[in-house]
Design a protein around this motif. Structure first.
Motif, PDB file in Angstrom:
ATOM      1  N   THR A   8     100.238 -82.892  62.275  1.00 30.34           N
ATOM      2  CA  THR A   8      99.780 -82.264  63.513  1.00 30.34           C
ATOM      3  C   THR A   8      99.748 -80.754  63.328  1.00 30.34           C
ATOM      4  OG1 THR A   8     102.010 -81.998  64.391  1.00 30.34           O
ATOM      5  CG2 THR A   8     100.897 -84.092  64.878  1.00 30.34           C
ATOM      6  N   ASP A   9      99.284 -80.058  64.346  1.00 30.02           N
ATOM      7  CA  ASP A   9      99.337 -78.596  64.312  1.00 30.02           C
ATOM      8  C   ASP A   9     100.767 -78.131  64.026  1.00 30.02           C
ATOM      9  OD1 ASP A   9      96.622 -78.316  64.921  1.00 30.02           O
ATOM     10  OD2 ASP A   9      96.974 -77.981  67.067  1.00 30.02           O
ATOM     11  N   ALA A  10     101.739 -78.801  64.635  1.00 23.85           N
ATOM     12  CA  ALA A  10     103.141 -78.398  64.500  1.00 23.85           C
ATOM     13  C   ALA A  10     103.722 -78.665  63.112  1.00 23.85           C
ATOM     14  CB  ALA A  10     103.988 -79.104  65.553  1.00 23.85           C
ATOM     15  N   VAL A  23      97.750 -81.853  48.319  1.00 25.35           N
ATOM     16  CA  VAL A  23      97.696 -82.674  49.536  1.00 25.35           C
ATOM     17  C   VAL A  23      96.245 -82.781  49.974  1.00 25.35           C
ATOM     18  CG1 VAL A  23      98.457 -82.938  51.932  1.00 25.35           C
ATOM     19  CG2 VAL A  23      99.985 -81.878  50.255  1.00 25.35           C
ATOM     20  N   LEU A  24      95.788 -84.011  50.182  1.00 24.05           N
ATOM     21  CA  LEU A  24      94.456 -84.267  50.716  1.00 24.05           C
ATOM     22  C   LEU A  24      94.608 -84.559  52.198  1.00 24.05           C
ATOM     23  CD1 LEU A  24      91.407 -84.723  50.091  1.00 24.05           C
ATOM     24  CD2 LEU A  24      91.972 -87.152  49.890  1.00 24.05           C
ATOM     25  N   VAL A  25      93.910 -83.789  53.037  1.00 27.05           N
ATOM     26  CA  VAL A  25      93.964 -83.965  54.491  1.00 27.05           C
ATOM     27  C   VAL A  25      92.661 -84.602  54.956  1.00 27.05           C
ATOM     28  CG1 VAL A  25      94.228 -82.833  56.732  1.00 27.05           C
ATOM     29  CG2 VAL A  25      95.448 -81.930  54.716  1.00 27.05           C
ATOM     30  N   ASP A  26      92.788 -85.712  55.652  1.00 26.72           N
ATOM     31  CA  ASP A  26      91.654 -86.415  56.242  1.00 26.72           C
ATOM     32  C   ASP A  26      91.575 -86.011  57.708  1.00 26.72           C
ATOM     33  OD1 ASP A  26      89.768 -88.198  57.209  1.00 26.72           O
ATOM     34  OD2 ASP A  26      90.893 -90.003  56.675  1.00 26.72           O
ATOM     35  N   PHE A  27      90.615 -85.130  58.050  1.00 30.14           N
ATOM     36  CA  PHE A  27      90.369 -84.741  59.437  1.00 30.14           C
ATOM     37  C   PHE A  27      89.490 -85.831  60.046  1.00 30.14           C
ATOM     38  CE2 PHE A  27      91.360 -80.787  57.342  1.00 30.14           C
ATOM     39  CZ  PHE A  27      92.000 -80.013  58.296  1.00 30.14           C
ATOM     40  N   TRP A  28      89.942 -86.461  61.112  1.00 27.99           N
ATOM     41  CA  TRP A  28      89.266 -87.621  61.684  1.00 27.99           C
ATOM     42  C   TRP A  28      89.461 -87.657  63.195  1.00 27.99           C
ATOM     43  CZ3 TRP A  28      91.510 -91.978  64.115  1.00 27.99           C
ATOM     44  CH2 TRP A  28      92.892 -91.855  64.303  1.00 27.99           C
ATOM     45  N   ILE A  53      99.321 -87.228  44.214  1.00 26.63           N
ATOM     46  CA  ILE A  53      98.745 -86.498  45.346  1.00 26.63           C
ATOM     47  C   ILE A  53      99.255 -87.128  46.643  1.00 26.63           C
ATOM     48  CG2 ILE A  53      96.655 -87.933  45.386  1.00 26.63           C
ATOM     49  CD1 ILE A  53      95.073 -85.392  46.152  1.00 26.63           C
ATOM     50  N   THR A  54      99.467 -86.300  47.638  1.00 29.56           N
ATOM     51  CA  THR A  54      99.845 -86.778  48.966  1.00 29.56           C
ATOM     52  C   THR A  54      98.579 -86.794  49.814  1.00 29.56           C
ATOM     53  OG1 THR A  54     102.036 -85.800  48.760  1.00 29.56           O
ATOM     54  CG2 THR A  54     101.271 -86.287  50.991  1.00 29.56           C
ATOM     55  N   VAL A  55      98.396 -87.864  50.566  1.00 27.70           N
ATOM     56  CA  VAL A  55      97.225 -87.972  51.442  1.00 27.70           C
ATOM     57  C   VAL A  55      97.722 -88.156  52.874  1.00 27.70           C
ATOM     58  CG1 VAL A  55      95.090 -89.216  51.921  1.00 27.70           C
ATOM     59  CG2 VAL A  55      95.911 -89.027  49.554  1.00 27.70           C
ATOM     60  N   VAL A  56      97.222 -87.319  53.785  1.00 28.60           N
ATOM     61  CA  VAL A  56      97.627 -87.365  55.193  1.00 28.60           C
ATOM     62  C   VAL A  56      96.394 -87.344  56.089  1.00 28.60           C
ATOM     63  CG1 VAL A  56      99.838 -86.219  54.728  1.00 28.60           C
ATOM     64  CG2 VAL A  56      97.852 -84.850  55.385  1.00 28.60           C
ATOM     65  N   LYS A  57      96.601 -87.747  57.342  1.00 27.05           N
ATOM     66  CA  LYS A  57      95.522 -87.737  58.328  1.00 27.05           C
ATOM     67  C   LYS A  57      95.862 -86.742  59.436  1.00 27.05           C
ATOM     68  CE  LYS A  57      93.500 -91.764  59.243  1.00 27.05           C
ATOM     69  NZ  LYS A  57      92.276 -91.821  58.484  1.00 27.05           N
ATOM     70  N   LEU A  58      94.837 -86.058  59.934  1.00 28.22           N
ATOM     71  CA  LEU A  58      95.003 -85.139  61.051  1.00 28.22           C
ATOM     72  C   LEU A  58      93.926 -85.452  62.083  1.00 28.22           C
ATOM     73  CD1 LEU A  58      96.105 -81.592  61.185  1.00 28.22           C
ATOM     74  CD2 LEU A  58      93.887 -82.052  62.187  1.00 28.22           C
ATOM     75  N   ASN A  59      94.344 -85.857  63.282  1.00 31.32           N
ATOM     76  CA  ASN A  59      93.412 -86.169  64.361  1.00 31.32           C
ATOM     77  C   ASN A  59      92.806 -84.851  64.854  1.00 31.32           C
ATOM     78  OD1 ASN A  59      92.340 -86.598  67.020  1.00 31.32           O
ATOM     79  ND2 ASN A  59      93.461 -88.534  67.096  1.00 31.32           N
ATOM     80  N   GLU A  65      93.982 -76.486  66.856  1.00 29.29           N
ATOM     81  CA  GLU A  65      94.368 -75.226  66.214  1.00 29.29           C
ATOM     82  C   GLU A  65      94.115 -75.291  64.701  1.00 29.29           C
ATOM     83  OE1 GLU A  65      98.398 -72.741  65.271  1.00 29.29           O
ATOM     84  OE2 GLU A  65      98.258 -73.692  67.240  1.00 29.29           O
ATOM     85  N   THR A  66      94.609 -76.321  64.054  1.00 31.33           N
ATOM     86  CA  THR A  66      94.416 -76.466  62.608  1.00 31.33           C
ATOM     87  C   THR A  66      92.949 -76.716  62.287  1.00 31.33           C
ATOM     88  OG1 THR A  66      96.652 -77.338  62.386  1.00 31.33           O
ATOM     89  CG2 THR A  66      95.134 -77.750  60.563  1.00 31.33           C
ATOM     90  N   THR A  67      92.305 -77.550  63.081  1.00 27.07           N
ATOM     91  CA  THR A  67      90.889 -77.834  62.872  1.00 27.07           C
ATOM     92  C   THR A  67      90.075 -76.545  62.952  1.00 27.07           C
ATOM     93  OG1 THR A  67      91.212 -80.031  63.805  1.00 27.07           O
ATOM     94  CG2 THR A  67      88.960 -79.228  63.720  1.00 27.07           C
ATOM     95  N   GLY A  68      90.368 -75.700  63.920  1.00 27.43           N
ATOM     96  CA  GLY A  68      89.681 -74.421  64.063  1.00 27.43           C
ATOM     97  C   GLY A  68      90.010 -73.455  62.950  1.00 27.43           C
ATOM     98  N   THR A  69      91.262 -73.400  62.551  1.00 32.23           N
ATOM     99  CA  THR A  69      91.681 -72.490  61.479  1.00 32.23           C
ATOM    100  C   THR A  69      90.895 -72.754  60.197  1.00 32.23           C
ATOM    101  OG1 THR A  69      93.911 -72.267  62.366  1.00 32.23           O
ATOM    102  CG2 THR A  69      93.636 -71.792  60.017  1.00 32.23           C
TER     103      THR A  69
END
Length: 107
Positions: A8-10, A23-28, A53-59, A65-69
């Protein structure tokens, strides 16, 4: 196969930017059909490369905030982070074969 960990943003800084390895981030988003099409390929990639590699998801809807950054305007977007910075990305939903090839290049 277990679901990927959510960030999450936090938690983004600790879980992604300060991570020891790549780290691979999946924005979804849950409503996104292309995101659902990409998800099984990403999950298989994560399982095959556990420890490398670490793979995570971010809604993207819940974490603007993170999506915009990172300028995420289209989902799905996959971003690879190393040493506190973005080093590569995949935007959209390429074919399964193309996505698998691009993910392999990220290692």
């Amino acid at each position: 196969m277990p679901a990927l960990k959510s960030v999450t943003d936090a938690t983004f800084v600790d879980e992604v930017l300060l991570a020891a390895g790549p780290v691979l981030v999946d924005f979804w988003a849950p409503w996104c059909r292309p995101c659902r099409a990409v998800s099984p390929v990403v999950e298989q990639f994560a399982a095959r490369n556990r420890g490398k590699i670490t793979v995570v998801k971010l809604n993207a809807d819940e974490n603007r905030e993170t999506t915009g950054t990172y300028g995420v305007k289209t989902i799905p977007t996959l971003m690879l982070f190393r040493s506190c910075r973005e080093v590569s990305s995949i935007v959209g939903a390429p074919s399964r074969k193309a996505l698998e090839a691009k993910l392999r290049e990220m290692l």
